[in-house]
Design an enzyme around this catalytic site. Structure first.
Site, short mmCIF file in Angstrom:
data_model
loop_
_atom_site.label_atom_id
_atom_site.label_comp_id
_atom_site.label_asym_id
_atom_site.label_seq_id
_atom_site.Cartn_x
_atom_site.Cartn_y
_atom_site.Cartn_z
N GLU A 133 32.00 38.84 60.64
CA GLU A 133 31.21 39.27 59.48
C GLU A 133 29.84 38.60 59.41
OE1 GLU A 133 32.94 38.63 55.54
OE2 GLU A 133 31.49 40.04 54.71
N ASP B 146 37.05 38.18 59.84
CA ASP B 146 36.45 37.92 58.53
C ASP B 146 36.85 36.50 58.13
OD1 ASP B 146 35.42 37.86 56.01
OD2 ASP B 146 36.26 39.79 55.38
N ILE C 217 36.16 34.65 55.46
CA ILE C 217 36.70 34.63 54.08
C ILE C 217 36.64 36.06 53.56
CG2 ILE C 217 36.52 33.75 51.72
CD1 ILE C 217 35.02 31.34 52.72
N ASP C 218 37.78 36.70 53.44
CA ASP C 218 37.80 38.00 52.76
C ASP C 218 38.10 37.70 51.31
OD1 ASP C 218 37.58 40.89 52.78
OD2 ASP C 218 39.65 40.77 52.08
N THR D 281 35.09 36.80 49.30
CA THR D 281 34.08 35.76 49.08
C THR D 281 33.72 35.67 47.59
OG1 THR D 281 33.21 36.05 51.29
CG2 THR D 281 31.76 34.97 49.72
N ASP E 228 37.37 43.73 57.43
CA ASP E 228 38.29 43.70 56.28
C ASP E 228 39.58 44.44 56.63
OD1 ASP E 228 36.29 42.60 54.56
OD2 ASP E 228 35.48 44.61 54.23
C1 IPD Z 1 34.85 42.21 50.72
C2 IPD Z 1 36.11 42.20 49.89
C3 IPD Z 1 35.96 43.15 48.73
C4 IPD Z 1 35.65 44.56 49.19
C5 IPD Z 1 34.44 44.58 50.10
C6 IPD Z 1 34.63 43.60 51.24
P1 IPD Z 1 34.19 39.90 51.91
O1 IPD Z 1 34.97 41.34 51.81
O2 IPD Z 1 37.22 42.56 50.65
O3 IPD Z 1 37.14 43.20 48.00
O4 IPD Z 1 35.40 45.38 48.08
O5 IPD Z 1 34.28 45.88 50.60
O6 IPD Z 1 33.51 43.63 52.09
O7 IPD Z 1 32.72 40.18 51.84
O8 IPD Z 1 34.65 39.08 50.77
O9 IPD Z 1 34.60 39.38 53.24
#
Ligand code: IPD
Length: 276
Positions: free
Chosen positions: A70, A90, A92-93, A95, A220
């Site tokens: 990411e 990813d 931290i999913d 964030t 994700d």
């Molecule tokens: C996000 C989260 C969020 C989703 C976004 C993602 P991140 O990932 O999963 O819930 O709505 O589409 O990009 O940026 O926290 O790795």
């Protein structure tokens, strides 16, 4: 018989745990937050630190492999899935959850060969739940096998979705319109938890019946897709066709019937592909 990717899988599990410790510790500390593509698209030093740790360790062990991650992509690296063994990461999913100390945050490490997903590891750092699946070997959370729900009726379904990063009025209208359609179809509920990856893991565990989103990214989705499939579920495109990891959209469910019903209720929201 061992799979040729056993060593890679073991490395992913070890690194997800190490990363999880760093993230849990950082969760309660002061953070420096920056924005990326929109005011709701956040990044912290911990995202970058954890990504660097995971990628540098894997590169040492598997120097010929490729990486899609990411924060490297945000910094301009090309997001391209070739036939080579490729890690899709990813750090931290969730964030935004992390920034607010909302405890649903996960590390997500997926692995594809010949553009086919081989395994996925998702670590819920705060609750120390390690979800994992290898193609053909089932899905597990802390050693317990996972199975999706067998629900086929939208009027008995609990559905998860995520909001995504675009917040312009036209997007929000479509987003809320989609939720409205599902509620008008008498779904039991629609939930948003702030992590696409963990939403898919809840689906794999049978805790919800369907999940959909426009605007998520390949990192994700990669690891958790294997987990849902190995738990017996469907992960597909919102048009009903096969999943396209780079398309920024997905419908997933415990049954094909449920996936189709959810897909039919949705108006598409367009996002730029990950691989442009
Ligand atoms: C996000 C989260 C969020 C989703 C976004 C993602 P991140 O990932 O999963 O819930 O709505 O589409 O990009 O940026 O926290 O790795």
């Amino acid at each position: 018989a061992g799979s040729p990717w056993d060593e890679c899988f073991e490395a992913a599990v070890q690194l997800a745990r190490r990363a999880g410790q760093i993230i849990s510790k950082a969760l309660t500390e002061e953070k420096r937050v920056s924005t990326k593509t929109s005011a709701a698209d956040l990044v912290t030093e911990t995202d970058r630190l954890v990504e660097d740790l995971i990628v540098s360790e894997l590169r040492k062990q598997f120097p010929s492999h490729r990486f899609i991650a990411e924060e490297a992509t945000a910094a301009g690296a090309k997001c391209e899935l070739t036939t080579s063994p490729t890690w899709i990461i990813d750090p931290i999913d969730g964030t935004c959850n992390f920034v607010h100390r909302f405890p649903d945050v996960a590390v997500s490490i997926g692995f594809a060969v010949h553009r086919e997903l081989e395994f996925g590891v998702v670590h819920h750092c705060v609750e120390e739940r390690l979800y994992s699946a290898r193609r053909g070997h089932g899905a597990f959370c802390n050693g317990q096998q996972l199975w999706v729900s067998g629900e086929t009726d939208l009027s008995r379904a609990l559905i998860l979705t995520e909001i995504g990063s675009k917040r312009d009025p036209a997007t929000l209208k479509l987003l809320l319109g989609n939720m409205e359609q599902l509620l008008l179809a008498k779904a039991h509920g629609v939930r948003v938890i702030g992590s696409s990856t963990l939403a898919l893991c809840h689906l794999a565990a049978g805790a919800v019946d369907a999940y959909y989103q426009f605007g998520l990214h390949c990192w994700d989705l990669a690891a958790a897709t294997v987990i849902v499939r190995e738990a017996g579920g469907i992960v597909m495109d919102t048009t009903g066709g096969p999943l396209d990891l780079m398309s920024r959209r997905v419908v997933a469910a415990g049954t094909q019937k449920m996936a189709t019903l959810v897909a039919q209720a949705l108006q598409p929201i367009s996002y730029e592909r990950d691989d442009v």
